[in-house]
Scaffold this active site. Structure first.
Site, PDB file in Angstrom:
ATOM      1  CB  SER A   1     -11.695 -65.797  23.426  1.00 27.32           C
ATOM      2  OG  SER A   1     -13.094 -65.872  23.293  1.00 27.32           O
TER       3      SER A   1
HETATM    4  N1  SAH Z   1     -14.823 -68.058  20.887  1.00 25.31           N
HETATM    5  C1  SAH Z   1     -15.243 -66.966  20.058  1.00 25.31           C
HETATM    6  C2  SAH Z   1     -15.772 -65.861  20.932  1.00 25.31           C
HETATM    7  C3  SAH Z   1     -16.533 -64.821  20.230  1.00 25.31           C
HETATM    8  S1  SAH Z   1     -17.155 -63.575  21.290  1.00 25.31           S
HETATM    9  C4  SAH Z   1     -14.060 -66.482  19.269  1.00 25.31           C
HETATM   10  O1  SAH Z   1     -12.945 -66.625  19.765  1.00 25.31           O
HETATM   11  O2  SAH Z   1     -14.249 -65.937  18.184  1.00 25.31           O
HETATM   12  C5  SAH Z   1     -18.641 -64.302  21.887  1.00 25.31           C
HETATM   13  C6  SAH Z   1     -19.659 -64.660  20.850  1.00 25.31           C
HETATM   14  O3  SAH Z   1     -20.859 -65.009  21.525  1.00 25.31           O
HETATM   15  C7  SAH Z   1     -20.031 -63.553  19.862  1.00 25.31           C
HETATM   16  O4  SAH Z   1     -19.804 -64.001  18.570  1.00 25.31           O
HETATM   17  C8  SAH Z   1     -21.515 -63.303  20.127  1.00 25.31           C
HETATM   18  O5  SAH Z   1     -22.260 -62.982  18.974  1.00 25.31           O
HETATM   19  C9  SAH Z   1     -21.934 -64.648  20.705  1.00 25.31           C
HETATM   20  N2  SAH Z   1     -23.164 -64.617  21.496  1.00 25.31           N
HETATM   21  C10 SAH Z   1     -23.592 -63.687  22.376  1.00 25.31           C
HETATM   22  N3  SAH Z   1     -24.784 -64.024  22.914  1.00 25.31           N
HETATM   23  C11 SAH Z   1     -25.118 -65.224  22.350  1.00 25.31           C
HETATM   24  C12 SAH Z   1     -26.247 -66.100  22.465  1.00 25.31           C
HETATM   25  N4  SAH Z   1     -27.269 -65.816  23.259  1.00 25.31           N
HETATM   26  N5  SAH Z   1     -26.254 -67.228  21.720  1.00 25.31           N
HETATM   27  C13 SAH Z   1     -25.219 -67.544  20.896  1.00 25.31           C
HETATM   28  N6  SAH Z   1     -24.133 -66.760  20.739  1.00 25.31           N
HETATM   29  C14 SAH Z   1     -24.079 -65.607  21.453  1.00 25.31           C
END
Ligand code: SAH
Length: 221
Positions: A70
């Site tokens: 993010s």
């Molecule tokens: N805060 C993280 C954001 C990653 S992007 C960072 O800065 O790295 C959002 C993440 O949500 C992704 O890794 C994706 O795989 C995850 N995601 C999407 N749907 C999800 C779900 N139903 N349960 C858990 N994680 C999920």
């Protein structure tokens, strides 16, 4: 003393990080606690080495599996909103990704429970958490649409993946007075929403327009 790999040099140095903090302040982030933690968290260790020279730009970056780390402003904003009513004991994070937001939270609340649906991302995030001695974080490979019932109810819930609508299971896992912040909406039109659980019912407030990856169903091994 901070180990060298955490300090960084050149484009990952403290000076470069401080420029990011200045930008966050210009954009309206006010919480000193959040700014201090972000100034001291080595974001470059959460992304691929080939991209580490861009780690302190205020931008989302790819982390593999079609996902992104993010944007720092959004991490700061969501964390600030989550903590706006005082310190929190237990926070559920949905979408561990690379674990950067997890690391920020782990320095500001007592316990973090972080759920991710992609095994490859989760295992790397766990390694980083061990390296950075984040001892107050528990990870789980699971579909965050269902929250983490066994560890709830929580004082706070933060999601980095956007469902079309807030899953009722998440609201149900908030304590009274607990705060949930997450993006909601379709892939091209999302908004951050803050939900506070009241004695009876909830209050709901819409904040910034944002763009997150969608919340998907099930897990990916
Ligand atoms: N805060 C993280 C954001 C990653 S992007 C960072 O800065 O790295 C959002 C993440 O949500 C992704 O890794 C994706 O795989 C995850 N995601 C999407 N749907 C999800 C779900 N139903 N349960 C858990 N994680 C999920």
């Amino acid at each position: 003393m901070t180990p060298l790999q955490f300090q960084g040099i050149g484009m990952t140095s403290q000076r470069t990080r401080d420029r990011l903090i200045t930008r966050l302040i210009e954009q309206g982030i006010k919480s000193h606690a959040v700014l201090d933690v972000m100034a001291n968290t080595p974001r470059h260790l959460f992304i691929d080495e080939a991209l580490s020279h861009r780690a302190y730009e205020d931008t989302a970056l790819p982390i593999g599996f079609g996902q992104t780390i993010s944007q720092p402003y959004i991490v700061a904003k969501m964390t600030e909103v989550l903590l706006a009513n005082g310190p929190l004991e237990s926070v559920l994070e949905i979408g561990t990704g690379c674990g950067y937001q997890t690391a920020v939270l782990s320095q500001l609340v007592q316990r973090v429970y972080s759920v991710e649906r992609i095994a490859g991302l989760q295992s790397k995030a766990r390694e980083r958490a061990a390296l950075l001695r984040m001892n107050n974080v528990k990870f789980q490979l699971a579909d965050g649409n269902w929250g983490w019932e066994d560890e709830g109810p929580f004082d706070g819930i933060l999601s980095a993946a956007a469902p079309e609508k807030v899953p009722p299971e998440l609201v149900a896992q908030l304590k009274v007075g607990g705060r949930l912040i997450m993006p909601v909406g379709s892939e091209d039109k999302q908004q951050l929403v803050l939900i506070i659980r009241e004695e009876e019912g909830i209050s709901k407030q819409y904040l910034d327009a944002v763009r997150f990856v969608p919340m998907l169903d099930g897990i990916q091994k």
